[in-house]
Write a protein that holds these residues in place. Structure first.
Motif, PDB file in Angstrom:
ATOM      1  N   SER A  68      45.253  48.170  44.386  1.00  0.00           N
ATOM      2  CA  SER A  68      45.077  49.159  43.293  1.00  0.00           C
ATOM      3  C   SER A  68      44.912  50.375  44.302  1.00  0.00           C
ATOM      4  O   SER A  68      45.279  51.479  44.058  1.00  0.00           O
ATOM      5  CB  SER A  68      44.169  49.104  42.022  1.00  0.00           C
ATOM      6  OG  SER A  68      43.014  48.981  42.337  1.00  0.00           O
ATOM      7  N   GLN A  71      47.698  51.116  46.800  1.00  0.00           N
ATOM      8  CA  GLN A  71      48.630  51.627  46.137  1.00  0.00           C
ATOM      9  C   GLN A  71      48.420  53.256  45.808  1.00  0.00           C
ATOM     10  O   GLN A  71      49.401  53.815  45.907  1.00  0.00           O
ATOM     11  CB  GLN A  71      49.199  50.940  44.930  1.00  0.00           C
ATOM     12  CG  GLN A  71      49.764  49.650  45.310  1.00  0.00           C
ATOM     13  CD  GLN A  71      49.945  48.484  44.339  1.00  0.00           C
ATOM     14  OE1 GLN A  71      49.795  48.846  43.021  1.00  0.00           O
ATOM     15  NE2 GLN A  71      50.240  47.296  44.493  1.00  0.00           N
ATOM     16  N   ALA A  72      47.236  53.378  45.214  1.00  0.00           N
ATOM     17  CA  ALA A  72      46.958  54.859  44.954  1.00  0.00           C
ATOM     18  C   ALA A  72      46.786  55.762  46.059  1.00  0.00           C
ATOM     19  O   ALA A  72      47.076  56.932  45.852  1.00  0.00           O
ATOM     20  CB  ALA A  72      45.556  54.891  44.227  1.00  0.00           C
ATOM     21  N   SER A 118      39.022  47.286  37.426  1.00  0.00           N
ATOM     22  CA  SER A 118      40.474  47.885  36.679  1.00  0.00           C
ATOM     23  C   SER A 118      40.972  48.677  37.818  1.00  0.00           C
ATOM     24  O   SER A 118      40.219  48.559  39.057  1.00  0.00           O
ATOM     25  CB  SER A 118      40.151  48.828  35.535  1.00  0.00           C
ATOM     26  OG  SER A 118      39.128  49.786  35.828  1.00  0.00           O
ATOM     27  N   SER A 119      41.977  49.381  37.464  1.00  0.00           N
ATOM     28  CA  SER A 119      42.618  50.106  38.749  1.00  0.00           C
ATOM     29  C   SER A 119      41.540  51.077  39.522  1.00  0.00           C
ATOM     30  O   SER A 119      41.044  52.032  38.960  1.00  0.00           O
ATOM     31  CB  SER A 119      43.769  50.799  37.982  1.00  0.00           C
ATOM     32  OG  SER A 119      44.348  51.461  39.355  1.00  0.00           O
ATOM     33  N   CYS A 120      41.306  50.808  40.768  1.00  0.00           N
ATOM     34  CA  CYS A 120      40.478  51.660  41.767  1.00  0.00           C
ATOM     35  C   CYS A 120      39.034  51.623  41.124  1.00  0.00           C
ATOM     36  O   CYS A 120      38.368  52.697  41.596  1.00  0.00           O
ATOM     37  CB  CYS A 120      41.028  52.891  41.899  1.00  0.00           C
ATOM     38  SG  CYS A 120      42.799  52.945  42.647  1.00  0.00           S
TER      39      CYS A 120
END
Length: 261
Positions: A68, A71-72, A118-120
């Motif tokens: 994550s 990708q961010a 969770s994401s990042c």
């Protein structure tokens, strides 16, 4: 721990007994709303949630966290992705340990410990109900730091299967984060003598098996507030809108300070 409350009709104050574990969890939330934990006999995971356990061979949650971040921030590079992932893995356990020792006067075990991914981001934790250890500060630090070292060693092993995460790399980041927590503690309690905290730092270093070179990052004397220069860089300037931190070792002003250490 006792907690007082009064009813809305203005009646007598009621005193409620709060367990040491609940007191620890309350103190964690008071430090940060993101440090939101539960103490359960058995862990509870809702469908779709990802939790990072304190032991085991599962890589899914750590892989998800790393991916994550990658990708961010695709242009930030592998070292940034690894640095950010490691910092996220360690921030809650370190914060909990400091709250436990310095505010609650206890040493929790991280043997059965879960962090929500969770994401990042990592925020929220579960810790299985246990008997908290009570002792003097130095003994509490020794207990909790040895426990943390086992936890972080396991995290390092699993992260190294996702991306390169050497002991030197992770320990340098951990040493800087440890000192950051110590400095924040002194800011919240300015009456605490630096000499006392620096003496206690020895127990943290020994328990976490950190290199003694951490002492070379401290650039203040024992009778002054603790000031240090980081040895590691979080590489925040590699993401859009990011910049070097005020204590970044890459700043020329901090390079000058480091020479004086």
């Amino acid at each position: 721990m006792l907690r007082a409350s009064s009813d809305t009709s203005g009646g007598a104050v009621q005193v409620h007994q709060v367990s040491p574990m609940q007191g620890l969890l309350d103190n964690c939330r008071a430090l940060s709303p993101y440090l939101d934990g539960q103490s359960l006999l058995e862990p509870k995971f809702a469908k779709g949630e990802l939790w990072i356990s304190s032991c085991g061979d599962e890589l899914e949650s750590i892989q998800f966290l790393y991916d994550s971040i990658r990708q961010a921030y695709p242009d930030a590079g592998r070292v940034y992705w690894a640095t950010r992932t490691w910092d996220l893995l360690c921030w809650q356990p370190l914060a909990i340990a400091f709250v436990a020792v310095y505010q609650s006067g206890v040493a929790p075990s991280f043997e059965h410990f879960y962090q929500k991914a969770s994401s990042c981001l990592i925020t929220g934790f579960q810790i299985q109900t246990q008997t908290l250890q009570h002792d003097n500060v130095e003994s509490l630090i020794s207990r909790v730091s040895i426990n943390l070292e086992a936890l972080f060693s396991d995290y390092r092993k699993r992260l190294n299967e996702v991306t390169r995460c050497s002991t030197n790399f992770s320990n340098q980041l951990l040493a800087d984060n440890l000192l950051g927590n110590l400095i924040n503690l002194q800011r919240m309690s300015p009456s605490t003598a630096s000499a006392t905290l620096l003496e206690q730092l020895r127990f943290w270093i020994e328990g976490l098996k950190l290199p003694n070179s951490i002492w070379n990052t401290i650039v203040s004397s024992a009778n002054e507030p603790i000031v240090r220069v980081r040895r590691s860089c979080c590489l925040a300037d590699r993401v859009e809108g990011g910049a070097l931190c005020s204590d970044c070792p890459r700043l020329q002003s901090n390079k000058t300070l480091q020479k004086k250490a």
